[in-house]
Structure formats: structure tokens, C-alpha cells
Scaffold this motif. Structure first.
Motif, PDB file in Angstrom:
ATOM      1  N   MET A 194       0.851  -1.187   0.000  1.00 31.76           N
ATOM      2  CA  MET A 194       0.000   0.000   0.000  1.00 31.76           C
ATOM      3  C   MET A 194       0.884   1.233   0.000  1.00 31.76           C
ATOM      4  O   MET A 194       1.923   1.266   0.645  1.00 31.76           O
ATOM      5  CB  MET A 194      -0.895  -0.025   1.243  1.00 31.76           C
ATOM      6  N   ASN A 195       0.450   2.257  -0.727  1.00 28.97           N
ATOM      7  CA  ASN A 195       1.178   3.517  -0.808  1.00 28.97           C
ATOM      8  C   ASN A 195       0.265   4.673  -0.424  1.00 28.97           C
ATOM      9  O   ASN A 195      -0.935   4.617  -0.668  1.00 28.97           O
ATOM     10  CB  ASN A 195       1.661   3.779  -2.241  1.00 28.97           C
ATOM     11  N   VAL A 254      10.058   5.536   2.807  1.00 25.46           N
ATOM     12  CA  VAL A 254       9.701   6.925   2.504  1.00 25.46           C
ATOM     13  C   VAL A 254      10.619   7.370   1.377  1.00 25.46           C
ATOM     14  O   VAL A 254      11.825   7.486   1.556  1.00 25.46           O
ATOM     15  CB  VAL A 254       9.884   7.841   3.735  1.00 25.46           C
ATOM     16  N   LYS A 255      10.014   7.590   0.215  1.00 24.89           N
ATOM     17  CA  LYS A 255      10.822   7.926  -0.952  1.00 24.89           C
ATOM     18  C   LYS A 255      10.007   8.791  -1.898  1.00 24.89           C
ATOM     19  O   LYS A 255       8.872   8.456  -2.213  1.00 24.89           O
ATOM     20  CB  LYS A 255      11.238   6.640  -1.658  1.00 24.89           C
ATOM     21  N   ASN A 265       0.015  -3.233   3.997  1.00 18.97           N
ATOM     22  CA  ASN A 265      -1.287  -2.569   4.180  1.00 18.97           C
ATOM     23  C   ASN A 265      -1.606  -2.268   5.637  1.00 18.97           C
ATOM     24  O   ASN A 265      -2.106  -1.190   5.955  1.00 18.97           O
ATOM     25  CB  ASN A 265      -2.410  -3.425   3.588  1.00 18.97           C
ATOM     26  N   VAL A 266      -1.324  -3.200   6.520  1.00 18.71           N
ATOM     27  CA  VAL A 266      -1.667  -3.029   7.932  1.00 18.71           C
ATOM     28  C   VAL A 266      -0.883  -1.856   8.537  1.00 18.71           C
ATOM     29  O   VAL A 266      -1.454  -0.985   9.197  1.00 18.71           O
ATOM     30  CB  VAL A 266      -1.410  -4.328   8.726  1.00 18.71           C
ATOM     31  N   THR A 267       0.409  -1.814   8.298  1.00 18.50           N
ATOM     32  CA  THR A 267       1.252  -0.774   8.891  1.00 18.50           C
ATOM     33  C   THR A 267       0.947   0.600   8.310  1.00 18.50           C
ATOM     34  O   THR A 267       0.877   1.595   9.052  1.00 18.50           O
ATOM     35  CB  THR A 267       2.745  -1.119   8.729  1.00 18.50           C
ATOM     36  N   VAL A 268       0.735   0.677   7.003  1.00 14.62           N
ATOM     37  CA  VAL A 268       0.389   1.956   6.387  1.00 14.62           C
ATOM     38  C   VAL A 268      -0.964   2.438   6.918  1.00 14.62           C
ATOM     39  O   VAL A 268      -1.134   3.612   7.241  1.00 14.62           O
ATOM     40  CB  VAL A 268       0.401   1.871   4.845  1.00 14.62           C
ATOM     41  N   SER A 269      -1.912   1.530   7.056  1.00 12.01           N
ATOM     42  CA  SER A 269      -3.224   1.890   7.609  1.00 12.01           C
ATOM     43  C   SER A 269      -3.105   2.390   9.043  1.00 12.01           C
ATOM     44  O   SER A 269      -3.769   3.358   9.436  1.00 12.01           O
ATOM     45  CB  SER A 269      -4.174   0.692   7.561  1.00 12.01           C
ATOM     46  N   SER A 299       5.392   3.847   1.603  1.00 12.94           N
ATOM     47  CA  SER A 299       4.890   2.550   1.158  1.00 12.94           C
ATOM     48  C   SER A 299       5.297   1.466   2.139  1.00 12.94           C
ATOM     49  O   SER A 299       6.273   1.596   2.869  1.00 12.94           O
ATOM     50  CB  SER A 299       5.393   2.219  -0.245  1.00 12.94           C
ATOM     51  N   GLY A 300       4.509   0.408   2.127  1.00 14.38           N
ATOM     52  CA  GLY A 300       4.761  -0.729   3.001  1.00 14.38           C
ATOM     53  C   GLY A 300       3.545  -1.625   3.019  1.00 14.38           C
ATOM     54  O   GLY A 300       2.643  -1.488   2.185  1.00 14.38           O
TER      55      GLY A 300
END
Length: 93
Positions: free
Chosen positions: A1-2, A49-50, A58-62, A55-56
Motif C-alpha cells: 500500500m502507498n 519513505v521515498k 497494508n496493515v502498517t500503512v493503515s 509505502s509498506g
């Protein structure tokens, strides 16, 4: 997820004036401070972070999105400001 950092900043536009008042900086500098804070939290969660994008998995980005959405101007104290503000430039572009 981004997710784009700017999308998270736009979601928190309402706290930028409060951050600016609290630390006696311009609103543009407060926006830069918020950007740095978001990027640092993302990195602490081991997200990539770029190029203005996070991005990463889905759970962590959420989780990051929910955390940032819960922030208010009281989220940050003088120590946060000193560490983030002085380690990385918050000067106006």
C-alpha cells in the motif's frame, strides 16, 4: 500500500495554524514540520519513505494513516520541535 505524504498533510491542514502559533513559526514552516514528523513516524514503523510517498504493508500503512489522522496541535511539544526542527530544516522553500 502507498500513500503520499502530501495527502496526509492535507488531511491535517486544520492543525497547521495551531502548530505555527505554538512554536512561533510561519504556517509554511509548520507544514514542513508536519511533513518531517509524518516521515519520521513512517520510518519508525519501518515503512519506506521515498519521493514524497510512503509505502509498506497494508496493515502498517493503515496504522500510520489512523495515527496521523488522530493528531492535534498538542501532539507535539518543545522537545519534538527542537529535535525535528533543528535536525532537519523547516525553513520555507
Amino acid at each position: 500500500m502507498n500513500i503520499k505524504v502530501n495527502d496526509l498533510i492535507r488531511a491535517k491542514q486544520d492543525i497547521i495554524p495551531g502548530i505555527a502559533r505554538k512554536f512561533r513559526i510561519s504556517e509554511r514552516q509548520a507544514e514542513n514540520f508536519l511533513k518531517i514528523a509524518i516521515e519520521e513516524v513512517a520510518k519508525s514503523k519501518r515503512l519506506s519513505v521515498k519521493g514524497g510517498e510512503i509505502s509498506g504493508d497494508n496493515v502498517t500503512v493503515s496504522q500510520l494513516i489512523r495515527e496521523v489522522e488522530s493528531w492535534n496541535e498538542d501532539e507535539f511539544d518543545e522537545e519534538d520541535f527542537e529535535v525535528l526542527g533543528y535536525c532537519r530544516s523547516i525553513d520555507e522553500d
